[in-house]
Design a protein around this motif. Structure first.
Motif: not given
Length: 368
Positions: A282-290
């Motif tokens: 609800s306040k943003g996003w995060l992403e982890v590649d691999e």
């Protein structure tokens, strides 16, 4: 389907087990013997485990189990394992007599995990088993029971549970950095080569969901801290080229969690699909590649309120392979020394298998 040890040896995807004694200084204590490991299964994943052990201050390779004596002797020489501590699949129960072996690492194809975990437990050795834990819920439950009956520890090799960037990601979510988790998107797969044991039901127990797909499934669970309660799924096999012997090529599924969060995951054996997960809050996003052995990359963008400047993160874990395996083995060795339950015990593998069963059921696929 059960495959014999002799048949497995003929297939060429082997096993081995390793163990050795020594003494090392350990955190404020005088000296402690290294935990000796017998690595069962001489394939690619075993090499990562052994190189991780070689960099560990808590552990060492002291025995090998293999269907190929020549290959085992070469590896034994590399890791200082005496030839007397090389076993075949047929006589590996003799590891009970080898006091240099405290634990084993099961690095065999999925359908062989249950048998060799139980045999190792009966020999009085602690067990670190590769994932997926087994190919059915019943096998997972039997493995847990065998280890409890023998009073040995059982840990499933979820190496990312011990990886710093993954732990940071989990903490960010628990601390509310991106707000309430609304949705997760994840994928992981690769284009499998012909004649891979993974593409056969006899050894793999299923298709990519049983292999690389478990990374996405497990990630949704540790990211939300919840267990999924509803599933939809579809499986396809577009390539009729003989690679997929009774298993699916592609599988996509969705899950609903008790909080209301939803997850959408895809896995394949038919295309290059670099692993990742992206969490929308609800306040943003995060992403982890691999989901790989090195090079994990975290990016994030979130803000505490709509008028505040955005917080942005772009961070990589520079640790090379096999550091994740060293972290994992150090954790298990400490659990053995201190008589603690591992952070990823057999019950963790059982939960994934229960959900895998539900996903396959939603896709109209019956395990077994």
């Amino acid at each position: 389907m059960t495959i014999s040890r002799r048949e497995f040896s003929r297939l060429g995807a082997l096993g081995f087990a390793a163990h050795a004694f020594s003494t090392v200084p350990v955190l404020g204590q005088s000296e402690q013997k290294k935990i000796g490991y017998c690595v069962i299964g001489l394939g690619r994943i075993a090499d990562h485990h052994m190189r991780g052990i070689a960099q560990s201050s808590t552990s060492t390779v002291t025995a090998l189990v293999s269907g190929h004596r020549d290959k085992a002797e070469k590896i034994a020489a590399q890791y200082g394992v005496p030839k007397i501590s090389i076993y075949s699949y047929e006589d590996m129960d003799r590891i009970r007599e080898n006091k240099a072996i405290d634990a084993v690492i099961v690095c065999l194809p999925n359908s062989m995990h249950a048998e060799y975990t139980s045999r190792s437990a009966k020999a009085g050795k602690h067990v670190l088993c590769e994932k997926p834990m087994a190919i059915s819920v019943a096998e997972c439950e039997a493995m847990i029971s065998a280890c409890k009956a023998a009073n040995v520890k059982l840990m499933i090799a979820y190496r990312l549970h011990y990886e710093p960037l993954t732990l940071k990601t989990i903490k960010m979510i628990r601390d509310g950095a991106i707000g309430k988790v609304e949705a997760i998107d994840s994928a992981n797969g690769f284009n499998i080569a012909p004649n891979e044991w993974r593409s056969t039901h006899a050894l793999g127990g299923g298709g990519p969901l049983m292999d690389v797909g478990v990374y996405s499934l497990n990630a949704t669970r540790y990211l939300t801290g919840e267990e999924p309660v509803a599933f939809t799924a579809v499986a396809t096999t577009p390539d009729h080229d003989g690679r997929f012997q009774g298993v699916e090529e592609n599988l996509a599924w969705t899950m609903k969690f008790p909080s209301g969060a939803v997850a959408s995951c895809t896995t394949t054996y038919g295309a290059s699909m670099p692993g990742y997960y992206k969490v929308f809050g609800s306040k943003g996003w995060l992403e982890v590649d691999e989901f790989g052995y090195e090079g994990l990359h975290l990016t994030a963008n979130y803000r505490n309120d709509r008028n505040a400047p955005a917080t942005k993160i772009d961070e990589r874990n520079p640790e090379p392979d096999p550091k994740q395996f060293t972290r994992q083995i150090d954790h298990f060795s400490r659990c053995i020394r201190e008589n603690r339950t591992p952070d990823t015990p057999g019950e963790e593998g059982l939960k994934d298998m229960q959900h895998i069963q539900s996903i396959y059921k939603a896709a109209g696929i019956t395990l077994g």
